[in-house]
Structures are given as structure tokens and as C-alpha cells.
Write an enzyme that holds these catalytic residues in place. Structure first.
Site, PDB file in Angstrom:
ATOM      1  N   CYS A  26      12.326  51.843  55.381  1.00  0.00           N
ATOM      2  CA  CYS A  26      11.465  52.710  54.574  1.00  0.00           C
ATOM      3  C   CYS A  26      11.852  54.158  54.797  1.00  0.00           C
ATOM      4  O   CYS A  26      12.323  54.536  55.874  1.00  0.00           O
ATOM      5  CB  CYS A  26       9.998  52.486  54.938  1.00  0.00           C
ATOM      6  SG  CYS A  26       8.838  53.343  53.845  1.00  0.00           S
ATOM      7  N   CYS A  30       4.590  55.965  57.915  1.00  0.00           N
ATOM      8  CA  CYS A  30       3.129  55.952  57.867  1.00  0.00           C
ATOM      9  C   CYS A  30       2.575  55.545  59.226  1.00  0.00           C
ATOM     10  O   CYS A  30       3.063  54.589  59.846  1.00  0.00           O
ATOM     11  CB  CYS A  30       2.635  54.997  56.784  1.00  0.00           C
ATOM     12  SG  CYS A  30       3.283  55.384  55.147  1.00  0.00           S
ATOM     13  N   ARG A 144       0.477  59.372  55.691  1.00  0.00           N
ATOM     14  CA  ARG A 144       1.648  58.931  54.923  1.00  0.00           C
ATOM     15  C   ARG A 144       2.612  60.118  54.786  1.00  0.00           C
ATOM     16  O   ARG A 144       2.576  60.860  53.804  1.00  0.00           O
ATOM     17  CB  ARG A 144       1.240  58.413  53.547  1.00  0.00           C
ATOM     18  CG  ARG A 144       0.372  57.166  53.608  1.00  0.00           C
ATOM     19  CD  ARG A 144       0.174  56.567  52.223  1.00  0.00           C
ATOM     20  NE  ARG A 144       1.422  56.114  51.628  1.00  0.00           N
ATOM     21  CZ  ARG A 144       1.998  54.927  51.864  1.00  0.00           C
ATOM     22  NH1 ARG A 144       1.412  54.059  52.689  1.00  0.00           N
ATOM     23  NH2 ARG A 144       3.129  54.599  51.279  1.00  0.00           N
ATOM     24  N   CYS A 277      -6.210  36.438  48.071  1.00  0.00           N
ATOM     25  CA  CYS A 277      -6.171  35.453  49.150  1.00  0.00           C
ATOM     26  C   CYS A 277      -7.170  35.764  50.263  1.00  0.00           C
ATOM     27  O   CYS A 277      -7.755  34.858  50.859  1.00  0.00           O
ATOM     28  CB  CYS A 277      -4.765  35.330  49.716  1.00  0.00           C
ATOM     29  SG  CYS A 277      -4.087  36.871  50.395  1.00  0.00           S
ATOM     30  N   CYS A 298       2.850  34.372  55.827  1.00  0.00           N
ATOM     31  CA  CYS A 298       2.104  35.462  55.189  1.00  0.00           C
ATOM     32  C   CYS A 298       2.720  36.785  55.598  1.00  0.00           C
ATOM     33  O   CYS A 298       3.329  36.892  56.670  1.00  0.00           O
ATOM     34  CB  CYS A 298       0.625  35.393  55.610  1.00  0.00           C
ATOM     35  SG  CYS A 298      -0.393  36.809  55.124  1.00  0.00           S
ATOM     36  N   ASP A 299       2.537  37.801  54.772  1.00  0.00           N
ATOM     37  CA  ASP A 299       3.062  39.134  55.052  1.00  0.00           C
ATOM     38  C   ASP A 299       2.494  39.701  56.348  1.00  0.00           C
ATOM     39  O   ASP A 299       3.159  40.493  57.030  1.00  0.00           O
ATOM     40  CB  ASP A 299       2.726  40.060  53.875  1.00  0.00           C
ATOM     41  CG  ASP A 299       3.314  41.445  54.040  1.00  0.00           C
ATOM     42  OD1 ASP A 299       4.464  41.545  54.500  1.00  0.00           O
ATOM     43  OD2 ASP A 299       2.625  42.422  53.705  1.00  0.00           O
ATOM     44  N   CYS A 353      -9.772  37.877  55.812  1.00  0.00           N
ATOM     45  CA  CYS A 353      -8.433  37.533  56.286  1.00  0.00           C
ATOM     46  C   CYS A 353      -8.433  37.101  57.755  1.00  0.00           C
ATOM     47  O   CYS A 353      -9.035  37.773  58.599  1.00  0.00           O
ATOM     48  CB  CYS A 353      -7.503  38.724  56.103  1.00  0.00           C
ATOM     49  SG  CYS A 353      -5.786  38.361  56.547  1.00  0.00           S
TER      50      CYS A 353
END
Length: 407
Positions: A26, A30, A144, A277, A298-299, A353
Site C-alpha cells: 500500500c 493507516c 490515514r 456477512c 476470511c479477510d 463478526c
């Protein structure tokens, strides 16, 4: 789990695999990013998806679908670190292997690298663009920033205006963190009034760290202990944030501006599929594939114990519908503590989650969601309006302007 529930977890739903063509690379740094540390786990400095892996993924992903629509999700890191030629190749391969299916693309970006050439390409191929932005300049730049610690806000806004110039459909994805959680109306009105953003998704920042040998590392839901990071929010803050924005939205913006969490809550209220989700009864139908072909459940669970295999060695459909992934998806419900099972609002969040389920109940049972108190406060606050909108929908009336009539 019953047979019908197995179908719901598996073949009865579309299969989504988020692709990471640049891994964790990236151009921003962040504060709350949970993915930068994945670079060593998933290949170190060489984090670019090869052409043969791209073709293998596109072919497998399309042919593994059990529905006629296929959605490719390109994520990062920052996916625009790959050149346009990479995505031109992806679109070409999608056409080759579509076999009559409808193929769409969405890409999540920080928007700082967008230029006219990029926007022409995205518009030409009807990409839906998700833009990561955390509110107005002060809120956004608080966490950010660039690698040099400089502001990224101006470049994000420039990117958004270019998307609009070339009529590229976009929506906003914001995090709710320690820098903006106490300013909910300023946050929401920025997106509505200044950006005229009609589709807004925001997600709470909750991360924990554990210090081992003097080196901090991020933790995941399967671990106990650790400390919540300073940039994370509390459950109480989350509840206040949601209630404040909901009041603004429900009296003024229903049917005109769409807040994903409120739409999802209403869907659960009427018994429709949640669409997200985190608020569904089961998960497991949304995985992530790294640049090197490694597939994870999952991410938010890109850890060795959640690796399902590699695309070079196993079929995507076998990994996604295999016992390990089905167990992961079912565990979202089966691992709920008794307090959640008995909660009057269990249907509305299903425990949210699993990555946030790291505190214990009053009875000492593990697995309670860290944000539970906030969600409960929101549901208590919103239930009358949700009941009202459900009643209108049951009578065949759209939800637009409903609460204005009630105001």
C-alpha cells in the site's frame, strides 16, 4: 446443523473470493491497518499476482459459481499499485471464461492513485469503485496518512471528483475509529451534504495487540487476552454513534441515502437475507485469495490456521465448500454464548463478526462480542422505527419517506 442450514451455508449462496493482486502492499500507512503485517506471511517483498495465477483464479472462480452472476472483488493493500494492463488482462480473461454468466467487478481503493486514464478504464468496464475515506479532512488525516506522515485527504477528494467526471459509480467505505466516533453527525453530514455520497458503509475499528519479547503484534478472535489499541472504539461509543446517525437518517434520508448497516438491520428485521456477512447467521461464503494463490477463510482471518490451501494444488470449489470452510461458517452461530442465544435481538446481529468476540459474559462464558453493549443500545433505540418500516413493507409500501410521515 440441519440439511437446509448446510445449504444456506454452502451451495445456496453466491461464493465470493476477495482477490489481493498486490497482497498487503500500500502507498498509505493507516494507523489501524490490520493487513500490512501479512506481507511476510504471504511472500515477503514479492507481492504481485503473476499472470498465470490471475488466469487460474479467473477461470476457477467463474467455473466454481453456483449462480449465473459472478462478482470479482479486487482489494488490497492498494490494488491500483498494479497497472491498468493487469486489470485489462483480467477483463479479457473474464470474457474468455464467462460461459454465459454475467461478470461484474468492484475494486476497493484509497483513491489517491486515480487519474484520468484509470477513470476512463473503470468507466468503460463498469467497475464499481469503493473509496476508503474516514470523513472530512481532520477526521480522515488523523489516521490515514502517506508513508511520510503527510495528508492524503486532498488526493482522495481529487480521485472522487475524477470518478464523478467520468461517471464511474462509487460508494464510500469509512472506518469508525477513535478520531471520528465522537462526531457522528459531522461525519454523516460530510458524506451526505459535501460528497453527495448515496451509498455509505462504515465499519468499527476494533483491534487488539499482544506484546511478545517487546514486539507488539495484532491478535485475532481465536486468541484471548491482549489490549485494545488506542485507535479502537468502545462499545458505548459505537452505540451512541449509531443512534445519532440513525436519527438523522430515519427522519430525513430513508430511500435517498443508503447506510449499509441500517439497510442490513432492516433486512434482518423483516427476515430477508442480511447481505452483509457480519450480520448474517452464518459466514464462510466470503474468502480471500492472496497474490500467491493461498486461500483463507476470511479477510480478517488471514492466519496460518485459517489457510484452506493453494489454488495451484486444490480446486477452488473444493476449498470453499470443503469441511474446513463449512465448519468455519457454521461456527459463527454454534459458538454463540448463551447470553446471545437468549437475547431478544439475536436475530438482528447474530453475534456480529467472530473477530470481535473476545470478551466474556457476566457468567464467565467466552465468546461475547466486544461491541455487544453498543449494538444492543442501537437496537433498543431503533426498534420502534424498524417495526414501523417492517409493517409498511409487509403492506407492500417502499421504505422511502416512511419516517418523515411519522415525524
Amino acid at each position: 446443523m440441519s440439511k437446509s442450514e448446510e445449504i444456506e451455508v454452502g451451495y445456496g449462496r453466491p461464493m465470493y473470493v476477495m482477490a489481493k493482486p498486490v497482497g498487503a502492499k500500500c502507498n498509505l500507512r493507516c494507523d489501524y491497518c490490520y493487513y500490512l503485517e501479512k506481507s511476510e506471511q504471504c511472500g515477503g517483498s514479492s507481492q504481485m499476482m503473476s499472470d498465470d495465477m490471475l488466469e487460474l483464479f479467473v477461470k476457477e472462480y467463474i467455473h466454481s459459481q453456483t449462480t449465473s452472476d459472478v462478482l470479482f472483488i479486487w482489494h488490497g493493500g492498494e490494488p491500483l499499485l498494479r497497472p491498468i494492463s493487469f486489470y485489462e488482462r483480467a477483463v479479457e480473461l473474464q470474457r474468455r471464461y464467462a460461459d454465459g454468466r454475467r461478470v461484474d467487478n468492484c475494486i476497493q481503493t484509497n483513491a489517491t492513485l486515480l487519474d484520468e486514464e484509470w477513470c476512463k478504464f473503470l468507466g468503460k468496464h463498469n467497475f464499481l469503485v469503493g473509496v476508503s475515506i474516514d470523513g472530512a479532512c481532520e477526521m480522515h488525516d488523523a489516521m490515514r496518512r502517506t508513508r511520510n506522515g503527510e495528508s492524503s485527504f486532498r488526493d482522495v477528494i481529487r480521485g472522487i471528483r475524477l470518478l464523478e467526471k467520468y461517471r464511474v459509480e462509487w460508494n464510500a467505505m469509512a472506518t469508525v475509529n477513535a478520531a471520528n466516533v465522537e462526531r457522528p453527525l459531522e461525519f454523516y453530514r460530510f458524506f451526505r451534504d459535501e460528497l453527495a455520497c448515496r451509498y455509505l458503509q462504515f465499519t468499527p475499528v476494533v483491534e487488539r495487540i499482544s506484546v511478545e519479547g517487546g514486539v507488539p503484534r495484532l491478535m485475532h478472535a481465536g486468541e484471548s487476552g491482549g489490549e485494545v489499541t488506542p485507535y479502537s472504539i468502545t462499545a458505548e461509543q459505537w452505540g451512541r454513534f449509531l443512534c445519532a446517525i440513525f436519527d438523522e437518517w430515519v427522519h430525513n434520508d430513508v430511500g435517498e441515502f443508503f447506510v449499509q448497516l441500517f439497510d442490513t438491520t432492516l433486512a434482518n428485521w423483516v427476515g430477508a437475507p442480511a447481505g452483509v456477512c457480519t450480520m448474517s447467521k452464518y459466514c464462510g461464503h466470503s474468502a480471500v485469495i492472496e497474490h500467491n494463490g493461498d486461500l483463507y477463510s476470511c479477510d480478517h482471518f488471514v492466519f496460518p490456521e485459517y489457510r484452506l490451501g493453494n489454488l495451484r494444488d486444490s480446486l477452488l470449489i473444493d476449498m470453499m465448500y470443503g469441511a474446513k470452510q463449512r465448519a468455519f461458517g457454521a461456527n459463527k452461530y454454534t459458538s454463540l454464548p448463551q447470553k446471545c442465544r437468549e437475547c431478544r435481538y439475536e436475530f438482528a446481529c447474530h453475534g456480529e463478526c467472530p473477530r470481535n468476540r473476545f470478551i466474556v459474559t457476566e457468567d464467565g462464558e467466552a465468546g461475547l462480542n466486544y461491541l455487544c453493549e453498543g449494538y444492543y443500545a442501537f437496537f433498543e433505540h431503533a426498534h420502534e422505527a424498524m417495526d414501523y418500516m417492517r409493517g409498511q413493507l409487509e403492506q407492500g409500501m417502499p421504505p422511502a419517506n416512511i419516517m418523515r410521515c411519522k415525524k
